[in-house]
Design an enzyme around this catalytic site. Structure first.
Site, short mmCIF file in Angstrom:
data_model
loop_
_atom_site.label_atom_id
_atom_site.label_comp_id
_atom_site.label_asym_id
_atom_site.label_seq_id
_atom_site.Cartn_x
_atom_site.Cartn_y
_atom_site.Cartn_z
N HIS A 284 0.85 -1.19 0.00
CA HIS A 284 0.00 0.00 0.00
C HIS A 284 0.88 1.22 0.00
CE1 HIS A 284 -1.74 3.27 2.61
NE2 HIS A 284 -2.58 3.26 1.62
N ARG B 23 -15.96 8.79 -4.44
CA ARG B 23 -16.36 7.73 -5.39
C ARG B 23 -16.10 6.37 -4.74
NH1 ARG B 23 -13.97 4.71 -9.78
NH2 ARG B 23 -15.55 4.23 -11.35
#
Lengths: 336, 336
Positions: A138, A296
């Site tokens: 990540h 989103r």
């Protein structure tokens, strides 16, 4: 909530006003150029190693009030189960509780504040490989500005940088983790020898699944609210960190992508992915902020693995490789 | 946080003081007897239908300050992928923010309150069958008492009942859902014809995955903070609801457990299980309360499915059976 509008192709910039001109040297403009370049570079590097021939799908979107994003996702590859590299540039107004969650230190005295206008731009990526011996990566680098909260006279305008790069393996390979941390340290040391120890600890503290007493993985670096140097220096530092992602991660993938594994290895990887889901949905600041501010959804939740597993009261036997990973997540260690 | 101590066998009661005597007629004592009976009955009914011969494993635990629980879990059966029926009786002290999360209506004026002593007892169950055409069931019935918050003079002692029973299918079978809702309505109507419409709507509102704009499933009944009638009546009502679980659910399992299915059906079920995880970790009051107050993690998170799946931007084609389920989750309907 403002809803996003899909775009056939990414626009040259998501910025508005003077920041939008192609030669703008504002921090906003320079930061947008950085994250879009990083997105392109990381996707190209992952596609080069994805032997299945899968490529990144691209979705661009804008928001009515300005801003937007580009999500690039590769799913169901031979090497990568699910990999996403997103950029977004958002002009918004956050509810005061989201402001307090994002900046607890600056929130004193803003209990009665109104909505807070903000600008946020960032690149965010999660890469889940198929092989249980290939770790999840990540990274996220972001730049934030807030106006003064309405109805809170005296509360200041703020800007800050945040981000980090961290590794989440299902099995411990000392060689991999040492390499990964060494690259992070190298990037930090170019700016300040105090950075790596500080941001390494911050990472261990941040990726803490409190209800389990476990870290999500073996860490890396993490920092937030960074505004104690000039923007120029911090932008250079963020650039260095972002450019270290590929050299930190790809050698590990090259080494582990074809390691033979059993169904048991896979089941353990799936249990660890369950922990990944727990962290992201319960604690991760970016995720919880995104869910609250109507970001989103598919771009926010693309960080979740393709598949995950929860077994009741699963405890690896002491001394096994699974136990070793768990023990390391419970007791973070120094790698270099 | 107080930690739990495993017990070789469940004690006769988890209550303390006068409530602990076997003939106590206190609400606490009657409620504990109810939930332990319901746990035994539901587990027996599920084992009877579990053709693989799997049985419930039992874990009992107590806490240093009094209270404890019994978790019963069946995992990896032929009919049931993961089924848990838990009871717990907890004497605790909740942080004021947990009190406010649990009782937003009573929390005005308690911003500066100290820790709040509470008593909570409940039965909680999630049943995930293997077959994609056999729906997941959740039910939970609980009784709560709080002392007055410290340092908040005038804030009252509180008691209330809460609970509900709801169904989460991956595919819509009208016959199943109508039967399920009819049994809930029947239980409600014995007490007040206004209950079912009110608690059906409450259920649709509560099991709302806000960031998706979807309900978790097709609902049922849900209520909380119920204290507007005498304890006797409400205890009778809760008893009726809890005793309706088996007749509402088992006929559906009998009908669907052997329905033939494809890998595509299974993948869709797994995506819906992902939504289940999202709801439970982000919104569910019992889960978030349990994680904050240091409850027994394995008992709290046993509600999560054995496996779940997240695909980027998955959209079922209009008119398909998958689309029909999704459409129903977005637009809850009246079933009877």
């Amino acid at each position: 909530m403002e809803r996003e509008t899909p775009q056939a192709a990414p626009p040259p910039t998501f910025l508005r006003g003077e920041d939008a001109s192609s030669d703008s040297s504002s921090t906003r403009a320079r930061f947008e150029r950085l994250i879009r370049r990083v997105q392109a570079d990381v996707c190209a590097a992952l596609e080069a190693v994805e032997e299945g021939g899968e490529v990144f799908r691209e979705d661009a979107w804008t928001r009515p009030g300005g801003g937007g994003g580009i999500s690039r996702v590769l799913q169901g590859g031979r090497v990568f189960e699910k990999a996403a590299v997103n950029v977004s540039v958002v002009y918004g107004v956050m509810p005061p509780e989201a402001y307090r969650a994002a900046r607890p230190d600056a929130a004193a005295g803003t209990e009665k504040a109104g909505p807070v206008p903000f600008f946020a731009a960032g690149v965010s990526s999660v890469i889940h490989p198929n092989n249980p011996f290939a770790p999840t990566l990540h990274f996220n680098y972001r730049y934030f500005e807030t106006e003064a909260p309405q109805d809170a006279p005296g509360a200041p305008r703020q800007w800050w940088f945040g981000g980090g790069t961290d590794l989440t393996p299902s099995y411990i390979n000392d060689e991999d983790i040492k390499h990964f941390h060494a690259v992070q340290k190298q990037a930090c040391d170019k700016f300040d020898p105090a950075f790596y120890p500080r941001f390494k600890k911050w990472c261990d503290d941040y990726f803490h699944i409190k209800h389990r007493g476990e870290r999500r993985g073996v860490g890396g670096i993490f920092f937030d609210d960074l505004s104690d140097r000039d923007q120029e220096t911090l932008l250079d530092f963020i650039t260095e960190c972002a450019e270290s992602v590929i050299p930190a991660y790809l050698p590990i993938i090259e080494r582990r992508k074809d390691t033979p594994f059993t169904e048991d290895h896979r089941a353990w990887q799936q249990l660890r992915r369950g922990r990944y889901v727990e962290f992201n949905l319960v604690y991760d600041r970016g995720t919880t902020f995104g869910l609250k501010t109507g970001g989103r959804i598919e771009s926010i939740l693309v960080s979740l693995p393709l598949t995950a597993r929860w077994e009741y009261d699963h405890k690896p036997e002491e001394g096994t490789e699974e136990w070793k990973l768990l023990h390391t997540c419970i007791n973070p260690k120094e790698w270099i």
